[in-house]
Structures are given as C-alpha cells and as structure tokens.
Design a protein around this motif. Structure first.
Motif, mmCIF file in Angstrom:
data_model
loop_
_atom_site.group_PDB
_atom_site.id
_atom_site.type_symbol
_atom_site.label_atom_id
_atom_site.label_comp_id
_atom_site.label_asym_id
_atom_site.label_seq_id
_atom_site.Cartn_x
_atom_site.Cartn_y
_atom_site.Cartn_z
ATOM 1 N N UNK A 2 -87.124 53.034 41.955
ATOM 2 C CA UNK A 2 -86.539 54.365 42.164
ATOM 3 C C UNK A 2 -87.585 55.454 41.977
ATOM 4 N N UNK A 3 -88.363 55.342 40.929
ATOM 5 C CA UNK A 3 -89.388 56.355 40.661
ATOM 6 C C UNK A 3 -90.404 56.417 41.801
ATOM 7 N N UNK A 4 -90.843 55.268 42.258
ATOM 8 C CA UNK A 4 -91.814 55.221 43.364
ATOM 9 C C UNK A 4 -91.217 55.766 44.654
ATOM 10 N N UNK A 5 -89.986 55.365 44.966
ATOM 11 C CA UNK A 5 -89.361 55.817 46.206
ATOM 12 C C UNK A 5 -89.073 57.317 46.203
ATOM 13 N N UNK A 29 -83.569 62.216 37.436
ATOM 14 C CA UNK A 29 -82.700 61.032 37.347
ATOM 15 C C UNK A 29 -83.481 59.725 37.491
ATOM 16 N N UNK A 30 -84.514 59.735 38.314
ATOM 17 C CA UNK A 30 -85.315 58.523 38.492
ATOM 18 C C UNK A 30 -86.042 58.174 37.191
ATOM 19 N N UNK A 31 -86.577 59.185 36.521
ATOM 20 C CA UNK A 31 -87.268 58.949 35.250
ATOM 21 C C UNK A 31 -86.283 58.520 34.168
ATOM 22 N N UNK A 32 -85.050 59.026 34.237
ATOM 23 C CA UNK A 32 -84.032 58.648 33.247
ATOM 24 C C UNK A 32 -83.771 57.147 33.294
ATOM 25 N N UNK A 33 -83.914 56.556 34.457
ATOM 26 C CA UNK A 33 -83.723 55.114 34.595
ATOM 27 C C UNK A 33 -84.716 54.314 33.776
ATOM 28 N N UNK A 34 -85.868 54.903 33.501
ATOM 29 C CA UNK A 34 -86.880 54.200 32.698
ATOM 30 C C UNK A 34 -86.392 53.956 31.281
ATOM 31 N N UNK A 89 -79.592 59.971 48.000
ATOM 32 C CA UNK A 89 -79.856 60.522 46.670
ATOM 33 C C UNK A 89 -78.901 59.977 45.601
ATOM 34 N N UNK A 90 -77.637 59.775 45.962
ATOM 35 C CA UNK A 90 -76.669 59.290 44.983
ATOM 36 C C UNK A 90 -76.940 57.847 44.556
ATOM 37 N N UNK A 91 -77.797 57.136 45.306
ATOM 38 C CA UNK A 91 -78.115 55.742 44.983
ATOM 39 C C UNK A 91 -79.249 55.595 43.970
ATOM 40 N N UNK A 92 -79.922 56.682 43.633
ATOM 41 C CA UNK A 92 -81.074 56.610 42.729
ATOM 42 C C UNK A 92 -80.755 55.855 41.440
ATOM 43 N N UNK A 93 -79.650 56.154 40.759
ATOM 44 C CA UNK A 93 -79.367 55.430 39.514
ATOM 45 C C UNK A 93 -79.072 53.941 39.709
ATOM 46 N N UNK A 94 -78.786 53.523 40.937
ATOM 47 C CA UNK A 94 -78.433 52.138 41.210
ATOM 48 C C UNK A 94 -79.644 51.278 41.561
ATOM 49 N N UNK A 95 -80.788 51.899 41.738
ATOM 50 C CA UNK A 95 -82.017 51.192 42.126
ATOM 51 C C UNK A 95 -82.806 50.843 40.868
ATOM 52 N N UNK A 96 -83.568 49.782 40.923
ATOM 53 C CA UNK A 96 -84.449 49.419 39.817
ATOM 54 C C UNK A 96 -85.237 50.658 39.384
#
Length: 78
Positions: A24-27, A45-50, A13-20
């Motif tokens: 990240x959103x798909x995974x 957090x995954x959506x925040x990466x967008x 879970x802590x790796x979510x911000x480090x993934x594309x």
C-alpha cells in the motif's frame, strides 16, 4: 528495454487499508507521485497500516525505503 506500469487505476483509494501495508505504501507513493495534495491525503492511511507490522519489521522497511528516497544515498547506491 524499459517497461512502464500504470498504477493510476490499480486500486481505489478506499482499498488502501485492505492492501498489504508495504505494498500500500509503495503503491500510494507511485500513484500520487505527481499530485502532492493527494499524496499527503492518502499517505497517512497507508503509513497507518505499518502499525499492524511488528515494530522491528516496520522500522526496517522505513529505513530501507528512505535510503532509496534520499538523493545522496540513492546516488551512492548506483
């Protein structure tokens, strides 16, 4: 032939911000598809990466994603 991929241990879970952001959103969606509480917690957090993507690219990605997630649209696509 049907192949199944177990994504439950593909990332922590802590790796979510480090993934594309798109990956990240798909995974996150796949990993927590059967756990609504965790999905809600980690989807944010995954959506925040967008936000790191250009606006048009992020909007296009979300549009394409929701087309596949909408029951009527996915049935029509088949």
């Amino acid at each position: 032939m049907l192949e199944v991929v177990d994504v439950s241990e593909i990332f922590e879970d802590f790796e979510i911000p480090q993934i594309s952001p798109k990956i990240a959103l798909a995974l996150v969606a796949l990993k927590y598809v059967f756990n609504g509480e965790k999905l809600k917690k980690h989807l944010k957090p995954a959506m925040a990466g967008l936000k790191s993507l250009p606006r048009e690219e992020a909007e296009d990605f979300l549009t394409q994603t929701f087309i596949y997630l909408t029951p009527k649209a996915s049935a029509a696509a088949r």
